[in-house]
Design an enzyme around this catalytic site. Structure first.
Site, PDB file in Angstrom:
ATOM      1  N   ARG A 236       0.863  -1.180   0.000  1.00  0.00           N
ATOM      2  CA  ARG A 236       0.000   0.000   0.000  1.00  0.00           C
ATOM      3  C   ARG A 236       0.896   1.226   0.000  1.00  0.00           C
ATOM      4  O   ARG A 236       2.006   1.205   0.545  1.00  0.00           O
ATOM      5  CB  ARG A 236      -0.904   0.029   1.246  1.00  0.00           C
ATOM      6  CG  ARG A 236      -2.031  -0.984   1.239  1.00  0.00           C
ATOM      7  CD  ARG A 236      -3.137  -0.595   0.274  1.00  0.00           C
ATOM      8  NE  ARG A 236      -4.247  -1.531   0.364  1.00  0.00           N
ATOM      9  CZ  ARG A 236      -4.345  -2.639  -0.356  1.00  0.00           C
ATOM     10  NH1 ARG A 236      -3.391  -2.958  -1.212  1.00  0.00           N
ATOM     11  NH2 ARG A 236      -5.406  -3.428  -0.225  1.00  0.00           N
ATOM     12  N   GLU A 265      -3.946   8.096  -4.874  1.00  0.00           N
ATOM     13  CA  GLU A 265      -4.118   7.463  -6.181  1.00  0.00           C
ATOM     14  C   GLU A 265      -5.359   8.014  -6.865  1.00  0.00           C
ATOM     15  O   GLU A 265      -6.410   8.111  -6.225  1.00  0.00           O
ATOM     16  CB  GLU A 265      -4.215   5.938  -6.024  1.00  0.00           C
ATOM     17  CG  GLU A 265      -2.932   5.326  -5.512  1.00  0.00           C
ATOM     18  CD  GLU A 265      -2.965   3.800  -5.416  1.00  0.00           C
ATOM     19  OE1 GLU A 265      -4.003   3.189  -5.780  1.00  0.00           O
ATOM     20  OE2 GLU A 265      -1.967   3.217  -4.975  1.00  0.00           O
ATOM     21  N   HIS A 284      -1.091   0.890 -10.032  1.00  0.00           N
ATOM     22  CA  HIS A 284      -1.727  -0.082  -9.134  1.00  0.00           C
ATOM     23  C   HIS A 284      -2.304  -1.261  -9.924  1.00  0.00           C
ATOM     24  O   HIS A 284      -3.492  -1.598  -9.809  1.00  0.00           O
ATOM     25  CB  HIS A 284      -2.825   0.598  -8.302  1.00  0.00           C
ATOM     26  CG  HIS A 284      -3.136  -0.127  -7.022  1.00  0.00           C
ATOM     27  ND1 HIS A 284      -3.585   0.496  -5.877  1.00  0.00           N
ATOM     28  CD2 HIS A 284      -3.067  -1.454  -6.699  1.00  0.00           C
ATOM     29  CE1 HIS A 284      -3.778  -0.392  -4.922  1.00  0.00           C
ATOM     30  NE2 HIS A 284      -3.469  -1.587  -5.393  1.00  0.00           N
ATOM     31  N   VAL A 285      -1.458  -1.901 -10.706  1.00  0.00           N
ATOM     32  CA  VAL A 285      -1.910  -2.984 -11.595  1.00  0.00           C
ATOM     33  C   VAL A 285      -1.290  -4.336 -11.281  1.00  0.00           C
ATOM     34  O   VAL A 285      -1.672  -5.343 -11.878  1.00  0.00           O
ATOM     35  CB  VAL A 285      -1.612  -2.647 -13.077  1.00  0.00           C
ATOM     36  CG1 VAL A 285      -2.421  -1.447 -13.535  1.00  0.00           C
ATOM     37  CG2 VAL A 285      -0.108  -2.405 -13.290  1.00  0.00           C
TER      38      VAL A 285
END
Length: 323
Positions: A236, A265, A284-285
């Site tokens: 995170r 984000e 964030h993939v």
């Protein structure tokens, strides 16, 4: 998937935040009442009827739990339950399950790809290619390098396995040291993270979002790393003190970073991270495989059958620990 459901289960209502899992649930469990909510308004309108809710544990609007008088079980479509942690004392009687395990192979792919790119300095190769420049240089084998994995849940364990198969030395950090882990050469407790940082050429953060992991990596920890080391964050954004990371990257304290998660984000367009030559940014993939929905439903469908048959559920979250 075909379900054998007793007549008593006909009153069970499942509320799904999202249409695809709702469709799969209706097909697999035709005797259940399955509701689909596409937005906050429809969630709010239907939540009072729900015995079971399926939604993201990261951004589910938990204020709705006050209206969910019948709710007995929340199935998170993510591994994290960040949204629920602040109210865990209020929902201590709620069964919470997560999607732990569905991301491990995808994230391990991502981490190993990133290690290769940073180790070989592919950003530099790409800059040289754009300028039609030819600069040969020797590179040490990855098998000569040490990987430090902070957090050895299902994701960390899979990363360790992949790294070990590449010949790397693997050091890991976790709370429970009672049993050795395959593919981990040395296990350290969280209090000895400085030792892991000192010995590692690559450091992967794979810890859950908890109060004790917030800003786990700041200026002090970055300065404990090797100057030629790389930091990889697939946990995170809150795990890193981002402004301090920016300053230490600019100062050359570490060689670079691969960041898939951020404090905010999408990453703000004015963040200096965007233009740093020693930083790789992804949106964030890493834990988003193309068959994500099918993987979530494999867990939820199995759990739903277990719930109806009054059997123990998979992936139950210990709310006192947060994972």
């Amino acid at each position: 998937m075909t379900s054998s459901i007793s007549t008593a289960s006909d009153t069970v209502t499942v509320l799904v935040h999202g249409s695809e899992i709702a469709r799969l649930a209706r097909e697999g469990f035709p005797n259940l009442r399955v509701l689909s909510a596409k937005d906050l308004t429809s969630l709010e309108d239907q939540v009072a009827d729900a015995d079971i809710i399926v939604g993201s544990g990261i951004d589910f609007p938990v204020q709705l739990f006050d209206k969910a008088r019948r709710l007995r079980w929340f199935q998170s479509t993510s591994a994290g339950i960040d949204a629920i942690l602040p109210i865990r004392d209020r929902v201590s009687d709620l069964i919470v399950t997560n999607a732990r395990g569905i991301h491990a192979d995808s994230i391990a792919d991502f981490v190993m790809t990133g290690i290769g790119m940073m180790h070989w300095d592919f950003p530099r190769f790409m800059r040289e290619q754009s300028g039609r420049e030819w600069h040969m240089r020797p590179v040490q084998p990855i098998s000569h390098k040490t990987l430090g994995v902070v957090g050895l849940g299902s994701i960390g364990v899979e990363i360790a396995r992949r790294a070990k198969s590449a010949g790397m030395t693997v050091i890991g950090s976790k709370r429970d040291l009672t049993s050795p882990l395959e593919n981990v050469d040395r296990l350290l407790p969280p209090k000895d993270i400085a030792e892991l940082l000192r010995l590692s050429d690559f450091v992967v953060l794979a810890v859950p979002h908890l109060p004790e992991t917030t800003k786990l990596m700041g200026r002090e920890q970055l300065r404990q790393m090797r100057r030629g080391a790389f930091l990889i964050n697939i946990a995170r954004g809150s795990v890193i003190a981002e402004s301090e990371l920016v300053e230490e990257l600019q100062a050359g304290t570490i060689a670079g970073a691969l960041l898939d998660v951020f404090e905010r984000e999408p990453l703000p367009t004015d963040s200096p991270l965007w233009t740093m030559p020693n930083v790789l940014i992804t949106p964030h993939v890493s834990g988003y495989p193309s068959d994500y929905t099918a993987r979530v439903f494999e867990i939820f469908g199995d759990n739903l059958q277990r719930y109806l048959e009054k059997k123990p559920l998979r992936n139950v979250v210990d709310l006192t620990r947060g994972y």
